[in-house]
Scaffold this motif. Structure first.
Motif, PDB file in Angstrom:
ATOM      1  N   LEU A  83       0.848  -1.069   0.146  1.00  0.00           N
ATOM      2  CA  LEU A  83      -0.018   0.044  -0.060  1.00  0.00           C
ATOM      3  C   LEU A  83       0.938   1.150   0.042  1.00  0.00           C
ATOM      4  O   LEU A  83       0.561   2.233  -0.578  1.00  0.00           O
ATOM      5  CB  LEU A  83      -0.867  -0.082   1.074  1.00  0.00           C
ATOM      6  N   GLN A 123       2.239   1.634  -3.412  1.00  0.00           N
ATOM      7  CA  GLN A 123       1.223   2.122  -4.420  1.00  0.00           C
ATOM      8  C   GLN A 123       1.058   3.767  -4.391  1.00  0.00           C
ATOM      9  O   GLN A 123       0.839   4.356  -5.214  1.00  0.00           O
ATOM     10  CB  GLN A 123      -0.163   1.163  -3.931  1.00  0.00           C
ATOM     11  N   ARG A 124       0.906   3.989  -3.064  1.00  0.00           N
ATOM     12  CA  ARG A 124       0.778   5.379  -2.974  1.00  0.00           C
ATOM     13  C   ARG A 124       2.066   6.216  -3.286  1.00  0.00           C
ATOM     14  O   ARG A 124       2.184   7.433  -3.979  1.00  0.00           O
ATOM     15  CB  ARG A 124       0.776   5.867  -0.914  1.00  0.00           C
ATOM     16  N   GLU A 152       1.708   6.602  -6.891  1.00  0.00           N
ATOM     17  CA  GLU A 152       0.597   7.407  -7.355  1.00  0.00           C
ATOM     18  C   GLU A 152       1.167   8.894  -7.210  1.00  0.00           C
ATOM     19  O   GLU A 152       0.695   9.668  -8.084  1.00  0.00           O
ATOM     20  CB  GLU A 152      -0.520   7.391  -6.253  1.00  0.00           C
ATOM     21  N   LEU A 153       2.054   9.207  -6.346  1.00  0.00           N
ATOM     22  CA  LEU A 153       2.542  10.477  -6.112  1.00  0.00           C
ATOM     23  C   LEU A 153       3.867  10.812  -6.772  1.00  0.00           C
ATOM     24  O   LEU A 153       4.233  12.045  -6.964  1.00  0.00           O
ATOM     25  CB  LEU A 153       2.742  10.981  -4.547  1.00  0.00           C
ATOM     26  N   SER A 165       3.200   8.048   6.668  1.00  0.00           N
ATOM     27  CA  SER A 165       1.920   8.768   6.594  1.00  0.00           C
ATOM     28  C   SER A 165       2.126  10.259   6.425  1.00  0.00           C
ATOM     29  O   SER A 165       1.480  10.799   5.634  1.00  0.00           O
ATOM     30  CB  SER A 165       1.105   8.487   7.964  1.00  0.00           C
ATOM     31  N   LEU A 204       3.655  10.708   2.556  1.00  0.00           N
ATOM     32  CA  LEU A 204       2.869  10.783   1.572  1.00  0.00           C
ATOM     33  C   LEU A 204       1.593  11.197   2.006  1.00  0.00           C
ATOM     34  O   LEU A 204       0.616  10.982   1.118  1.00  0.00           O
ATOM     35  CB  LEU A 204       2.636   9.242   1.453  1.00  0.00           C
ATOM     36  N   TYR A 232      -0.918  10.487   3.664  1.00  0.00           N
ATOM     37  CA  TYR A 232      -2.216   9.583   3.791  1.00  0.00           C
ATOM     38  C   TYR A 232      -1.760   8.888   5.218  1.00  0.00           C
ATOM     39  O   TYR A 232      -1.089   8.495   5.637  1.00  0.00           O
ATOM     40  CB  TYR A 232      -1.746   8.444   2.815  1.00  0.00           C
ATOM     41  N   PHE A 259      -2.078   5.884   7.134  1.00  0.00           N
ATOM     42  CA  PHE A 259      -2.032   4.367   6.917  1.00  0.00           C
ATOM     43  C   PHE A 259      -2.875   3.735   8.148  1.00  0.00           C
ATOM     44  O   PHE A 259      -2.970   2.661   8.197  1.00  0.00           O
ATOM     45  CB  PHE A 259      -0.545   4.022   6.455  1.00  0.00           C
TER      46      PHE A 259
END
Length: 138
Positions: free
Chosen positions: A9, A12-13, A16-17, A54, A57, A59, A61
């Protein structure tokens, strides 16, 4: 949501960024490029590192784990000493459902044609709550 592989995960992030490895290494300071790529392969990582990921990114987590607990931890089926023993730790309500949880449950109802009773039994969400979500969001 049931089986969490946090490393994939995070990867993946990062993808994405489109974050450059140099920036990640610079942010972590004490980790090499190899150690960072090793994080992508791990099912779980140290919470200090997860907190750093976190922040980097942007996000949360940890919310993935919180949602897992909400959906898959049994409610009221076991008697625990912690429920009767006062604690100095913050007490969070378990029944605070995120939008992602609500969407997940509504998808079960609409796309997988699960009955409200089945969802309620499987995830320990009150039938009334599910009915309210259906009225409000569908």
């Amino acid at each position: 949501m049931k089986n969490i592989h946090i490393g994939s995960l995070i990867k993946q992030r990062v993808e994405e960024l489109n974050i450059d490895m140099k920036r990640i290494v610079s942010f972590f300071k004490n980790l090499s490029e190899k150690e960072i790529t090793d994080h992508y392969k791990k099912k779980s990582i140290d919470t200090e590192h997860l907190l750093r990921w976190s922040k980097l990114l942007e996000y949360d987590f940890f919310r993935i784990y919180t949602q897992h607990i909400i959906l898959f931890a049994p409610v009221g089926k076991t008697v625990s000493k912690t429920t009767t023993t006062p604690s100095s730790l913050p007490n969070y309500r378990k029944n605070v459902y995120t939008k992602e949880i609500i969407d997940f449950v509504l998808d079960l109802y609409t796309k997988e044609n699960k009955k409200i009773q089945e969802i309620s039994n499987e995830y320990n969400i009150p039938k009334n709550t599910i009915n309210n979500w259906i009225k409000k969001y569908l």
